[in-house]
Design a protein around this motif. Structure first.
Motif, PDB file in Angstrom:
ATOM      1  N   ALA A 199       0.840  -1.209   0.000  1.00 39.68           N
ATOM      2  CA  ALA A 199       0.000   0.000   0.000  1.00 39.68           C
ATOM      3  C   ALA A 199       0.870   1.252   0.000  1.00 39.68           C
ATOM      4  N   VAL A 200       1.888   1.255   0.847  1.00 47.47           N
ATOM      5  CA  VAL A 200       2.761   2.434   0.947  1.00 47.47           C
ATOM      6  C   VAL A 200       3.585   2.587  -0.327  1.00 47.47           C
ATOM      7  N   TYR A 201       4.032   1.466  -0.868  1.00 48.16           N
ATOM      8  CA  TYR A 201       4.878   1.529  -2.060  1.00 48.16           C
ATOM      9  C   TYR A 201       4.104   2.076  -3.259  1.00 48.16           C
ATOM     10  N   LEU A 202       2.852   1.659  -3.383  1.00 51.92           N
ATOM     11  CA  LEU A 202       2.099   1.958  -4.604  1.00 51.92           C
ATOM     12  C   LEU A 202       1.316   3.261  -4.570  1.00 51.92           C
ATOM     13  N   SER A 203       0.756   3.603  -3.399  1.00 51.42           N
ATOM     14  CA  SER A 203      -0.342   4.563  -3.480  1.00 51.42           C
ATOM     15  C   SER A 203      -0.020   5.964  -3.000  1.00 51.42           C
ATOM     16  N   GLN A 204      -0.843   6.881  -3.487  1.00 52.79           N
ATOM     17  CA  GLN A 204      -0.778   8.260  -3.034  1.00 52.79           C
ATOM     18  C   GLN A 204      -1.588   8.425  -1.769  1.00 52.79           C
ATOM     19  N   ARG A 205      -2.548   7.535  -1.613  1.00 55.84           N
ATOM     20  CA  ARG A 205      -3.459   7.659  -0.488  1.00 55.84           C
ATOM     21  C   ARG A 205      -3.872   6.268  -0.047  1.00 55.84           C
ATOM     22  N   ILE A 206      -3.996   6.081   1.254  1.00 52.18           N
ATOM     23  CA  ILE A 206      -4.339   4.769   1.794  1.00 52.18           C
ATOM     24  C   ILE A 206      -5.581   4.889   2.663  1.00 52.18           C
ATOM     25  N   LEU A 207      -6.607   4.135   2.300  1.00 48.45           N
ATOM     26  CA  LEU A 207      -7.809   4.060   3.127  1.00 48.45           C
ATOM     27  C   LEU A 207      -7.701   2.770   3.923  1.00 48.45           C
ATOM     28  N   ILE A 208      -7.679   2.877   5.246  1.00 47.40           N
ATOM     29  CA  ILE A 208      -7.563   1.681   6.078  1.00 47.40           C
ATOM     30  C   ILE A 208      -8.938   1.298   6.604  1.00 47.40           C
ATOM     31  N   LEU A 209      -9.303   0.044   6.307  1.00 45.80           N
ATOM     32  CA  LEU A 209     -10.573  -0.498   6.795  1.00 45.80           C
ATOM     33  C   LEU A 209     -10.260  -1.491   7.904  1.00 45.80           C
ATOM     34  N   SER A 210     -11.177  -1.600   8.862  1.00 41.95           N
ATOM     35  CA  SER A 210     -10.982  -2.561   9.934  1.00 41.95           C
ATOM     36  C   SER A 210     -12.338  -2.965  10.499  1.00 41.95           C
ATOM     37  N   GLY A 211     -12.378  -4.166  11.094  1.00 43.91           N
ATOM     38  CA  GLY A 211     -13.578  -4.630  11.785  1.00 43.91           C
ATOM     39  C   GLY A 211     -14.528  -5.395  10.899  1.00 43.91           C
ATOM     40  N   ARG A 212     -15.553  -5.965  11.542  1.00 39.18           N
ATOM     41  CA  ARG A 212     -16.607  -6.693  10.838  1.00 39.18           C
ATOM     42  C   ARG A 212     -17.933  -6.220  11.369  1.00 39.18           C
ATOM     43  N   PRO A 213     -18.715  -5.521  10.633  1.00 37.16           N
ATOM     44  CA  PRO A 213     -18.456  -5.075   9.266  1.00 37.16           C
ATOM     45  C   PRO A 213     -17.332  -4.050   9.198  1.00 37.16           C
ATOM     46  N   GLY A 214     -16.691  -3.988   8.035  1.00 39.18           N
ATOM     47  CA  GLY A 214     -15.574  -3.076   7.861  1.00 39.18           C
ATOM     48  C   GLY A 214     -15.986  -1.622   7.944  1.00 39.18           C
ATOM     49  N   ARG A 215     -15.127  -0.850   8.608  1.00 36.29           N
ATOM     50  CA  ARG A 215     -15.322   0.606   8.660  1.00 36.29           C
ATOM     51  C   ARG A 215     -14.007   1.285   8.364  1.00 36.29           C
ATOM     52  N   LEU A 216     -14.114   2.511   7.868  1.00 31.23           N
ATOM     53  CA  LEU A 216     -12.923   3.309   7.582  1.00 31.23           C
ATOM     54  C   LEU A 216     -12.336   3.778   8.906  1.00 31.23           C
ATOM     55  N   VAL A 217     -11.083   3.375   9.183  1.00 31.90           N
ATOM     56  CA  VAL A 217     -10.472   3.805  10.445  1.00 31.90           C
ATOM     57  C   VAL A 217      -9.370   4.837  10.212  1.00 31.90           C
ATOM     58  N   ALA A 218      -8.892   4.973   8.974  1.00 35.95           N
ATOM     59  CA  ALA A 218      -7.888   6.006   8.697  1.00 35.95           C
ATOM     60  C   ALA A 218      -7.865   6.306   7.207  1.00 35.95           C
ATOM     61  N   ASP A 219      -7.538   7.528   6.889  1.00 39.63           N
ATOM     62  CA  ASP A 219      -7.466   7.993   5.499  1.00 39.63           C
ATOM     63  C   ASP A 219      -6.176   8.815   5.431  1.00 39.63           C
ATOM     64  N   ILE A 220      -5.147   8.210   4.844  1.00 40.76           N
ATOM     65  CA  ILE A 220      -3.797   8.764   4.963  1.00 40.76           C
ATOM     66  C   ILE A 220      -3.240   9.158   3.605  1.00 40.76           C
ATOM     67  N   GLU A 221      -2.724  10.372   3.509  1.00 38.83           N
ATOM     68  CA  GLU A 221      -1.981  10.772   2.315  1.00 38.83           C
ATOM     69  C   GLU A 221      -0.573  10.209   2.455  1.00 38.83           C
ATOM     70  N   ASN A 222      -0.079   9.577   1.406  1.00 39.06           N
ATOM     71  CA  ASN A 222       1.299   9.075   1.448  1.00 39.06           C
ATOM     72  C   ASN A 222       2.251  10.271   1.341  1.00 39.06           C
ATOM     73  N   PRO A 223       3.113  10.502   2.354  1.00 38.19           N
ATOM     74  CA  PRO A 223       3.998  11.655   2.293  1.00 38.19           C
ATOM     75  C   PRO A 223       5.091  11.514   1.230  1.00 38.19           C
ATOM     76  N   ALA A 224       5.341  10.311   0.776  1.00 39.62           N
ATOM     77  CA  ALA A 224       6.381  10.119  -0.242  1.00 39.62           C
ATOM     78  C   ALA A 224       5.856   9.245  -1.373  1.00 39.62           C
ATOM     79  N   PRO A 225       4.905   9.766  -2.161  1.00 42.12           N
ATOM     80  CA  PRO A 225       4.320   8.940  -3.210  1.00 42.12           C
ATOM     81  C   PRO A 225       5.233   8.817  -4.415  1.00 42.12           C
ATOM     82  N   TYR A 226       4.884   7.892  -5.298  1.00 41.69           N
ATOM     83  CA  TYR A 226       5.563   7.724  -6.583  1.00 41.69           C
ATOM     84  C   TYR A 226       5.316   8.958  -7.442  1.00 41.69           C
ATOM     85  N   PRO A 227       6.216   9.473  -8.273  1.00 42.54           N
ATOM     86  CA  PRO A 227       7.590   8.998  -8.411  1.00 42.54           C
ATOM     87  C   PRO A 227       8.478   9.513  -7.291  1.00 42.54           C
TER      88      PRO A 227
END
Ligand code: ADP
Ligand code: ADP
Length: 220
Positions: free
Chosen positions: A190-218
């Motif tokens: 996730a960190v290697y590929l993306s500009q932004r990471i949405l983290i889901l957790s739990g059952r049912p899944g919920r959004l627990v974090a929405d993170i901008e990658n500080p060092a995105p590609y390129p």
């Protein structure tokens, strides 16, 4: 490319399994976003809802302008066993109405872009796992989708092949700028590929974090 809006999206299956709580996120056109979380938190369900393969129980998937065209890459490359690499890519185009000669030419270029120029006439069983995945990527990208949905596409591959395919994918994304939505349970990926990471957790899944990658590609 095209952006999309997940608007209080929720899914409970008919058997009572609550797969997804309530997910809202705006995904901007041309972004590469990962959905990260443990197994069973509803990541695949989100992709299937976006693709219209499932109906949401509540909420909706909104498209700012027109609905973008979609490509889908699954973990198991769903190639036709009896068809060559070229035909696996060209036949869907022909079924969509493209002339055979143009479809085959596009398939040739697509195979070249994923480094398989020399394997145009190979059958899936004659290719390695990594090579079959490359054919799947070529097939998804040949129609030039606005949005590319990827469901743990490289999870079954060894780490070395996976790394190579991650790099290929980033190169293709930089070239085409499709909106990429990549499901993974690998933090590294996730960190290697993306500009932004949405983290889901739990059952049912919920959004627990929405993170901008500080060092995105390129990266430098
Ligand atoms: P993930 O991709 O994060 O592993 P999924 O979206 O595949 O999670 O699944 C979320 C939950 O929904 C799981 O508990 C799974 O068993 C359940 N589920 C997925 N598809 C169906 C279905 N068609 N019917 C019933 N339950 C399902
Ligand atoms: P996997 O590790 O999943 O089997 P790889 O993509 O790493 O798949 O490929 C395995 C073998 O296939 C490599 O050792 C290489 O010799 C051959 N191979 C893969 N891609 C190419 C290519 N573009 N051209 C020539 N040979 C290739």
């Amino acid at each position: 490319s095209s952006g999309l809006r997940l608007d209080r999206l929720a899914k409970t299956f008919p058997n009572g399994t609550a797969a997804l709580g309530e997910l809202s996120a705006d995904i901007e056109a041309g972004a590469f976003v990962s959905l990260l979380g443990p197994s069973g938190c509803g990541k695949s369900t989100v992709l299937r809802l976006i693709a219209g393969l499932e109906e949401p129980t509540r909420g909706r998937v909104g498209w700012p302008q027109t609905r973008g065209s979609l490509g889908f890459i699954f973990q198991e490359p769903t190639l036709m066993a009896w068809a060559t690499a070229t035909n696996n890519i060209a036949l869907p185009l022909e079924l969509a109405g493209m002339a055979k000669s143009e479809a085959r030419e596009r398939a040739r270029v697509a195979l070249e872009k994923v480094g398989l120029a020399g394997f145009a006439d190979a059958l899936p069983r004659e290719l390695s796992g990594g090579m079959r995945m490359r054919v799947s990527i070529a097939r998804a990208l040949v129609a030039d989708p606005d949005v590319l949905l990827m469901d743990e596409p490289f999870a079954a591959l060894d780490e070395f092949t996976r790394g190579k395919l991650n790099d290929d994918l980033l190169r293709l994304w930089a070239e085409r700028r499709f909106t990429g939505i990549f499901v993974t349970h690998s933090v590294f990926e996730a960190v290697y590929l993306s500009q932004r990471i949405l983290i889901l957790s739990g059952r049912p899944g919920r959004l627990v974090a929405d993170i901008e990658n500080p060092a995105p590609y390129p990266r430098e």
